[in-house]
Scaffold this active site. Structure first.
Site, mmCIF file in Angstrom:
data_model
loop_
_atom_site.group_PDB
_atom_site.id
_atom_site.type_symbol
_atom_site.label_atom_id
_atom_site.label_comp_id
_atom_site.label_asym_id
_atom_site.label_seq_id
_atom_site.Cartn_x
_atom_site.Cartn_y
_atom_site.Cartn_z
ATOM 1 C CB CYS A 149 70.664 36.429 95.630
ATOM 2 S SG CYS A 149 69.292 37.343 96.351
ATOM 3 C CG HIS A 619 67.429 33.497 97.607
ATOM 4 N ND1 HIS A 619 68.639 34.146 97.712
ATOM 5 C CD2 HIS A 619 67.702 32.288 97.053
ATOM 6 C CE1 HIS A 619 69.607 33.359 97.252
ATOM 7 N NE2 HIS A 619 69.058 32.234 96.846
#
Length: 747
Positions: A149, A619
């Site tokens: 990510c 994230h």
């Protein structure tokens, strides 16, 4: 399918004499290959009086109407025809003029001719070096391979910087001899098909819990581990789940009061997967049942956010695709394959599920991969040359730009493999830093451009042609200059040194709030050099007390700000994340206190957001300002629209653990936009998103019907083979692909 090369002629009457016939003044416009591959017979109008005319042309800078006195669209041609037209009752002529009889007013929007005053969704810049456009109307997500990510969020921001994207698409210039075919689709060397049925089998073996697959690839029918990692976290999932409550509860309360305006990036208590959510797995058409790479974060680790408009990851009412087909990653939409369509904007968007906004992010990610297309870039497209980060990034941009569809998902496995080969720090299972990746990538791109410029300069010297001017567009776009002045307090001698930078650091001090506008409106840093930190003066020939002043000497076109939230804590003996409030504006005025002429106004163009309680886990997502669609939230495979005010909420205010980490500002060279203009622009962007979705669904319908038609002869041949096998009593192997469960690891 009919392919026609078009040249438009704008008719104008000019009489030479009474008995002379009317002559035509022709204004020719250069055209490049169109951006879609559609079969004329599969998209048609119900009435011949209102033909479905959607001529996708390019290189028109202004909106014009091309109708002659008989209300016919007039297009002249001297060579071959190549049009991507869905129409009915049209007359084609190699040497004459192409007419659409009884057509409505047809407008040209900078590269598109459509009926009515609709937005120019398909219009793009086209040139010899960008024959398939600049990719400004494409919206693609990126597949997450477990912990990529950090890479996906940065690549999205870079793609949405139009000046960078266009430069990468055009450099180095390709020779005509090495002309490559258009990348209408990208299946890769090891194609993968995402299906619903195979995922159901995987669910059955996991007691109903969503699996987290172990990334694998297929080589000669044997599953082999790929050089990718399992998770983007370094701790138990229960620790991760806390930071997904980062999106403020205030957002939920405000939106609950207003029906029909759901919150973006909000979370309460993480919810489990809906019982009716269709599962997903991946099958490889070349090797039955062989596993392939697929990564999702655990459902309980994702915020149950409710977006306003989903662009990639839309959950539609669909039918199961053919299990044996390996030609498409797309689903066949119910009621579309046999429907009569006019232009895509003439059809209301009735295919989006009314409850799609209530679908979990995991379901949307799966829907994005099932629906496709998945651009499986698993090898270098750079010919025989060794793959570099630059060539791999260009491969990604080209595949997106040249793809038939407007939306989809990129699987950048080749880029990730090259990244891990070039820098072993990214070849681990640890949580990675998006800023470190961005800085490393820019330096690699810059070094590649320098090497290519030297090759070009050497070839120009050996040839008779004039040497071309070499430039490094990475430096032109991102590089600024700081000047470091040290003044000796004894002799007043000033020593200066310039320091280039690609990104500008914003320090976080203690528990103080930080206002980026206050820091940069008249930027300078002063420091006294005394005590053990005295300065050695060449004039005085000794250590002296001095004053150091750091200021801005040159500002870049794209100003990248790095918010230094990660810091080593001696008390905790590890790196920690600082949650100080850092306020950033939509428009930023940057000036130097050293030189009053150094002053520039910027607008916010992109944000990399870190969601997590520390640098060891979390994230990354990104928010980018698209030139046609406004602010978009990119969360790996999914893309959704957000309001402008949402962009300013990632300041670090408690209890929000989603914080802006890297900011991208683009220089503004025009006057400020008025409030009314902003409102009109926002409405236009919303309309563009609706039209994008309609056009994309329309293109999928056309191509779905075309592929079904192409599969008919194959089915007939298969029936013949089966009949022959019964006669000869010779068994034949079934072509149906078998699925096989593969291992998953919890993130």
């Amino acid at each position: 399918m009919i392919r026609r090369w078009l040249t438009i002629s704008k008719s104008g009457k000019k009489k030479k004499a009474v008995n002379d016939t009317i002559t035509e003044e022709v204004e020719k416009v250069d055209f490049k290959p169109v951006n879609h591959d559609i079969n004329d017979e599969l998209c048609y109008s119900e009435s011949s009086d209102n033909p479905s005319s959607s001529l996708f042309v390019s290189n028109l800078d202004t909106k014009e109407t091309f109708l002659n006195e008989d209300n016919n669209l007039q297009i002249s041609s001297g060579l071959d025809y190549s049009s991507e037209t869905c129409n009915q009752g049209s007359n084609y002529s190699q040497d004459g003029i192409f007419y659409i009889s009884n057509a409505k007013a047809i407008n040209a929007y900078g590269g598109i001719i459509t009926q009515g005053p609709e937005a120019p969704i398909l219009a793009m810049k086209v040139s010899d070096s960008m024959p398939y456009g600049d990719g400004s109307n494409k919206v693609f997500g990126y597949e997450n391979f477990g912990n990529t990510c950090y890479c996906n969020s940065v690549l999205q921001c870079l793609y949405n910087l139009s000046s960078l994207r266009e430069n990468i698409l055009q450099f180095p210039k390709k020779s005509r001899e090495s002309d490559q075919p258009r990348k209408k689709e990208m299946r890769g060397k090891k194609p993968r098909i995402f299906t619903e049925a195979s995922f159901e089998k995987s669910i059955a073996g996991t007691n109903g819990h969503l699996p987290n697959p172990k990334p694998q690839s297929v080589d000669d029918g044997k599953p082999t581990p790929v050089n990718s990692v399992n998770s983007n976290t370094a701790g138990p999932s229960e620790k991760k789940s806390k930071f997904f409550k980062s999106f403020s509860a205030k957002h939920v309360q405000d939106n609950n009061k207003k029906e029909g305006s759901p919150a973006i990036l909000t979370t309460g208590k993480p919810s489990s997967r809906p019982q009716d959510a269709p599962p997903l797995i991946v099958e490889t058409p070349n090797e039955p049942g062989a596993p392939s790479r697929l990564s999702f974060e655990n459902v309980t680790d994702r915020p149950p956010d409710v977006p306003r408009k989903i662009i990639v990851g839309r959950v539609l009412n669909y039918e199961n695709p053919s299990r044996g087909s390996s030609n498409s990653n797309n689903l066949d939409l119910k009621g579309e394959s046999n429907s009569s369509l006019s232009t895509p904007l003439d059809k209301k968007d009735t295919r989006r599920s009314s409850s799609s906004s209530q679908i979990s992010p995991e379901h949307r990610k799966k829907s994005a991969l099932i629906r496709g297309p998945v651009l499986n870039i698993d090898h270098s497209l750079n010919g025989s040359d060794k793959a570099t980060l630059y060539s791999s990034l260009r491969d990604i941009f080209e595949c997106i730009t040249e793809n038939t569809y407007l939306t989809g998902v990129v699987s950048p496995s080749s880029f990730v493999d090259v990244l891990k080969r070039e820098n072993v720090l990214f070849n681990t299972t640890m949580h990675q830093d998006a800023h470190e990746f961005f800085n490393f990538l820019l330096n690699e791109l810059s070094e590649y451009i320098e090497r290519e410029n030297k090759k070009i300069a050497a070839s120009d010297i050996n040839s008779d042609s004039e040497p071309s001017k070499s430039k490094n567009f990475i430096s032109d776009l991102f590089q600024g200059t700081l000047t470091n002045q040290i003044k000796c307090l004894t002799c007043d001698n000033i020593t200066s040194r310039d320091e280039p930078f690609l990104d500008f650091p914003i320090e976080v001090q203690g528990d103080e709030e930080t206002d980026i506008q206050e820091i940069l409106k008249s930027y300078h840093q002063r420091e006294m050099l005394n005590g053990s930190n005295k300065f050695y003066c060449d004039e005085c020939c000794g250590l002296q007390e001095a004053e150091r002043l750091v200021g801005l000497k040159q500002l870049p076109d794209t100003l990248t700000l790095h918010l230094k939230r990660f810091k080593y804590s001696e008390k905790q003996n590890c790196n920690i994340k600082l949650f100080n409030n850092i306020h950033y504006p939509l428009t930023l005025n940057v000036c130097s206190s050293i030189n009053s002429k150094v002053c520039q106004k910027y607008e916010l163009a992109g944000i990399v957001v870190h969601m997590g309680g520390g640098p060891q886990h979390g994230h990354y997502v990104s928010l980018c300002k698209h030139e046609k669609f406004g602010w978009l939230l990119f969360d790996d495979e999914t893309v959704e629209a957000v309001k402008e005010e949402t962009v300013l909420e990632f300041t670090g205010e408690s209890p929000n653990m989603a914080t802006a980490y890297v900011l991208f500002y683009k220089a503004m060279y025009s006057n400020a936009v008025e409030k009314n203009d902003r409102e009109n622009m926002a409405k236009e962007q919303d309309d563009n998103i609706d039209n994008l979705i309609k056009y994309d669904d329309w293109l999928r319908t056309c191509n779905s019907g075309q592929k079904k038609k192409e599969e008919l002869p194959i089915a007939d041949d298969l029936d013949t083979a089966i009949d022959d096998s019964f006669v000869s009593n010779t068994p034949i192997k079934s072509s149906k692909k078998k699925s096989r469960m593969f291992s998953f690891r919890k993130s």
